[in-house]
Motif scaffolding. Structure first.
Motif, mmCIF file in Angstrom:
data_model
loop_
_atom_site.group_PDB
_atom_site.id
_atom_site.type_symbol
_atom_site.label_atom_id
_atom_site.label_comp_id
_atom_site.label_asym_id
_atom_site.label_seq_id
_atom_site.Cartn_x
_atom_site.Cartn_y
_atom_site.Cartn_z
ATOM 1 N N ASP A 174 0.969 -1.177 -0.001
ATOM 2 C CA ASP A 174 -0.416 -0.095 -0.157
ATOM 3 C C ASP A 174 1.199 1.030 -0.131
ATOM 4 O O ASP A 174 1.807 1.615 0.642
ATOM 5 C CB ASP A 174 -0.820 0.157 1.281
ATOM 6 C CG ASP A 174 -2.584 -1.111 1.130
ATOM 7 O OD1 ASP A 174 -2.090 -1.456 -0.476
ATOM 8 O OD2 ASP A 174 -2.725 -1.173 2.187
ATOM 9 N N PHE A 175 0.359 1.896 -0.854
ATOM 10 C CA PHE A 175 1.040 3.730 -1.320
ATOM 11 C C PHE A 175 0.189 4.613 -0.785
ATOM 12 O O PHE A 175 -0.455 4.817 -1.010
ATOM 13 C CB PHE A 175 1.670 4.028 -2.399
ATOM 14 C CG PHE A 175 3.276 2.736 -2.597
ATOM 15 C CD1 PHE A 175 4.170 2.764 -2.445
ATOM 16 C CD2 PHE A 175 2.852 1.456 -3.003
ATOM 17 C CE1 PHE A 175 5.474 1.973 -2.301
ATOM 18 C CE2 PHE A 175 3.926 0.590 -3.675
ATOM 19 C CZ PHE A 175 4.843 0.872 -3.923
ATOM 20 N N LYS A 176 0.166 5.727 -0.008
ATOM 21 C CA LYS A 176 0.327 6.887 -0.365
ATOM 22 C C LYS A 176 0.363 7.946 -1.413
ATOM 23 O O LYS A 176 1.018 9.099 -0.590
ATOM 24 C CB LYS A 176 0.151 7.792 1.421
ATOM 25 C CG LYS A 176 -0.870 7.042 2.508
ATOM 26 C CD LYS A 176 -0.407 7.459 3.951
ATOM 27 C CE LYS A 176 -1.374 6.436 4.312
ATOM 28 N NZ LYS A 176 -1.168 7.062 6.378
ATOM 29 N N CYS A 177 -0.072 7.810 -2.412
ATOM 30 C CA CYS A 177 0.306 8.703 -2.983
ATOM 31 C C CYS A 177 -0.251 8.107 -4.850
ATOM 32 O O CYS A 177 -1.183 7.120 -4.626
ATOM 33 C CB CYS A 177 2.247 8.003 -3.654
ATOM 34 S SG CYS A 177 2.770 6.073 -4.354
ATOM 35 N N ASP A 178 0.291 8.949 -6.209
ATOM 36 C CA ASP A 178 -0.267 8.216 -6.575
ATOM 37 C C ASP A 178 -0.400 7.125 -7.693
ATOM 38 O O ASP A 178 0.806 6.846 -8.099
ATOM 39 C CB ASP A 178 0.066 10.003 -8.137
ATOM 40 C CG ASP A 178 -0.797 9.311 -9.159
ATOM 41 O OD1 ASP A 178 -2.172 9.751 -9.251
ATOM 42 O OD2 ASP A 178 -0.350 9.631 -10.468
ATOM 43 N N TRP A 179 -1.275 6.368 -8.250
ATOM 44 C CA TRP A 179 -0.960 5.156 -8.676
ATOM 45 C C TRP A 179 -0.253 5.753 -9.680
ATOM 46 O O TRP A 179 0.963 4.232 -10.377
ATOM 47 C CB TRP A 179 -1.958 4.367 -8.640
ATOM 48 C CG TRP A 179 -2.888 4.649 -10.115
ATOM 49 C CD1 TRP A 179 -3.817 5.355 -10.272
ATOM 50 C CD2 TRP A 179 -2.961 3.658 -11.209
ATOM 51 N NE1 TRP A 179 -3.994 5.942 -11.699
ATOM 52 C CE2 TRP A 179 -3.589 4.292 -11.878
ATOM 53 C CE3 TRP A 179 -2.688 2.227 -10.721
ATOM 54 C CZ2 TRP A 179 -3.901 4.009 -13.285
ATOM 55 C CZ3 TRP A 179 -3.237 2.128 -12.565
ATOM 56 C CH2 TRP A 179 -3.634 2.774 -13.517
ATOM 57 N N SER A 180 -0.363 6.056 -10.345
ATOM 58 C CA SER A 180 0.250 6.393 -12.010
ATOM 59 C C SER A 180 1.813 6.158 -11.524
ATOM 60 O O SER A 180 2.580 5.915 -12.688
ATOM 61 C CB SER A 180 -0.387 7.159 -12.972
ATOM 62 O OG SER A 180 -0.046 8.673 -12.001
ATOM 63 N N ARG A 181 2.291 7.257 -10.803
ATOM 64 C CA ARG A 181 3.709 7.623 -10.254
ATOM 65 C C ARG A 181 4.292 5.664 -10.233
ATOM 66 O O ARG A 181 6.062 5.687 -10.745
ATOM 67 C CB ARG A 181 3.835 9.002 -9.302
ATOM 68 C CG ARG A 181 3.533 9.932 -9.675
ATOM 69 C CD ARG A 181 4.348 10.481 -10.468
ATOM 70 N NE ARG A 181 3.850 11.478 -11.950
ATOM 71 C CZ ARG A 181 4.725 12.139 -12.271
ATOM 72 N NH1 ARG A 181 6.533 10.902 -12.410
ATOM 73 N NH2 ARG A 181 4.280 13.061 -13.200
ATOM 74 N N ILE A 182 3.630 5.131 -10.061
ATOM 75 C CA ILE A 182 4.313 3.718 -9.673
ATOM 76 C C ILE A 182 4.571 2.484 -10.709
ATOM 77 O O ILE A 182 5.130 2.067 -10.497
ATOM 78 C CB ILE A 182 2.656 3.148 -8.975
ATOM 79 C CG1 ILE A 182 3.353 3.357 -7.089
ATOM 80 C CG2 ILE A 182 3.828 1.784 -7.915
ATOM 81 C CD1 ILE A 182 1.838 3.199 -6.019
ATOM 82 N N ILE A 183 3.207 2.833 -11.398
ATOM 83 C CA ILE A 183 3.739 2.086 -12.264
ATOM 84 C C ILE A 183 5.010 2.643 -13.314
ATOM 85 O O ILE A 183 5.780 1.839 -13.554
ATOM 86 C CB ILE A 183 2.256 2.003 -13.703
ATOM 87 C CG1 ILE A 183 0.775 1.014 -12.486
ATOM 88 C CG2 ILE A 183 2.820 1.865 -15.112
ATOM 89 C CD1 ILE A 183 -0.193 1.951 -13.672
#
Length: 436
Positions: A174-183
């Motif tokens: 789980d991350f508290k950040c924008d999901w597209s940045r993880i991709i």
């Protein structure tokens, strides 16, 4: 150096941000349990019905809009915690596959209850994954949806890796950040050498071995694919990455046909600044269950995964902040040749945002209650408790193994002496002669 197929230069994946998402592992979705998540701010619940089929519903009881958090699932029936309304699947002659209330309060409300239907999304189980077809508008029956994209192009088997001959380890992140940045992060090969070089096992990938690569990119209506080859005499594939919209990334170490392991990463846009990743490593080695348990392979792999994503976390959070503050406008970021795949991803993402705008379907504001967003953050690195628990399991089992080894060694040392003492003691006992 980046090479593109001339015939496919103008083609981009036709699937946008709405479509099939892998949202849960089959083994995690147990009978008589509820699995909570959200998609683009919309709270959802997944459970198994009376036929053990997975169901994905909007987390809102149609009686008074209470959440099913704290509710129950019994024998395929989902029960609201507020007034005990019980919902079960029903399929009539018209083919409507509804989840209908069959009881609320008492028998006086039986007629009222039969008009209460849960709103749901198409949900299927395949390859040890639970998939949902997300559109942003839940309906009373999955048959009401027009499915615009196929599930098959998302499956790892489609790209040449035989999962039947593999074992896998899995974690949820789980991350508290924008999901597209993880991709974007998972499409970036170079940061692996620098950021994770001291964490990854082996000596092939670290800060001393960081290098440039030749890159070949292919794209069609289903996916973007990037193949990295080492420069120089060695021309074999180093890594092959496949981005399958809307949220799956598959990474092969080497060519798909020869890869000894494959990483499958599923990215779930829970809410603004909230994202969940399902990380699964398939491998064609170390498949003996006893040996894996003896070596604590599962727990050690989990700790490596948690540490790697913890190393990414600060970068992802600060990138999200910089983007939301407008610090990452066009022209302010200078991309390397190896970043070409990232450029293609953002082009697809921007087109999809303009076409579908999924974040505007269930918008939130500064005044919106964050109960669902907060309660979903249960995995590392957003919530490090699970990582600490795994470390305690490793410490305890290692201590037990070491204690057992010490006991065995002591037994080998002292057992012969003990036998000798017993034998000597028997020899010292005087024999008593009997007289006839």
């Amino acid at each position: 150096m980046t090479v593109e197929s001339p015939t496919e230069k103008a083609i981009t994946p036709s699937v946008g941000l709405l479509g099939w998402y892998s949202v849960c592992a089959s083994q995690l979705l147990k009978q008589n349990e509820l699995y909570h998540l959200s998609m683009y701010n919309e709270p959802l619940v997944i459970y198994r019905d009376k036929e053990n089929k997975p169901r994905c519903i909007k987390d809102s009881c149609p009686h008074r809009s209470a959440s099913f958090r704290g509710g129950e699932s019994k024998n395929g029936e989902i029960i609201c915690p507020y007034h005990g309304a019980r919902y079960t699947t029903s399929c009539n002659q018209d083919g409507f596959d509804r989840i209908t209330c069959n009881h609320i309060v008492d028998s006086d409300y039986d007629n009222f209850a039969k008009y209460l239907h849960l709103r749901q999304y198409p949900c299927v189980e395949q390859g040890d994954y639970i998939y949902i077809y997300y559109t942003g508008e839940a309906k009373t029956s999955p048959n009401d949806f027009k499915i615009n994209s196929e599930l098959e192009p998302s499956l790892p088997e489609t790209y040449g890796f035989d999962l039947a001959d593999s074992k896998f380890e899995e974690v949820f992140i789980d991350f508290k950040c924008d999901w597209s940045r993880i991709i974007e992060n998972h499409l970036d090969i170079l940061h692996i050498f620098w950021l994770h070089g001291n964490t990854l096992p082996g000596n092939d990938v670290n800060r001393e071995t960081i290098k440039s690569f030749n890159q070949t990119i292919n794209k069609d209506q289903y996916h973007l694919r990037s193949v990295y080859n080492e420069k120089g005499n060695k021309k074999e594939e180093f890594i092959s990455q496949i981005f399958i919209p809307p949220g799956r990334v598959i990474i092969f170490k080497g060519s798909p046909e020869q890869a000894r392991y494959v990483q499958v990463l599923d990215h779930i846009p829970l809410a603004h600044n909230r994202a969940r990743i399902i990380v699964r490593h398939y491998r064609k080695f170390l498949k003996n269950k006893f040996l894996c348990k003896l070596l604590l392979f599962k727990q050690r792999q989990q700790q490596v995964f948690y540490k790697i994503f913890s190393e990414d976390y600060l970068v992802l959070q600060t990138q999200t902040f910089n983007e939301q503050m407008g610090y990452m406008h066009q022209g302010q970021n200078k991309l390397l040749a190896e970043d070409k795949m990232i450029k293609h991803f953002w082009d697809w993402h921007q087109q999809s945002i303009e076409k579908e705008s999924p974040w505007t379907i269930h918008p939130t504001s500064a005044h919106t209650n964050t109960i669902h967003q907060d309660m979903l953050m249960v995995y590392p690195p957003a919530n490090p408790q699970l990582s600490h628990d795994v470390q305690r399991i490793i410490d305890r089992k290692v201590a037990v193994r070491l204690f057992s080894i010490v006991i065995i060694i002591l037994a080998f040392i002292f057992a012969p002496n003990l036998v000798q003492q017993i034998k000597s003691g028997n020899d010292s006992i005087p024999m008593v002669e009997t007289q006839e």
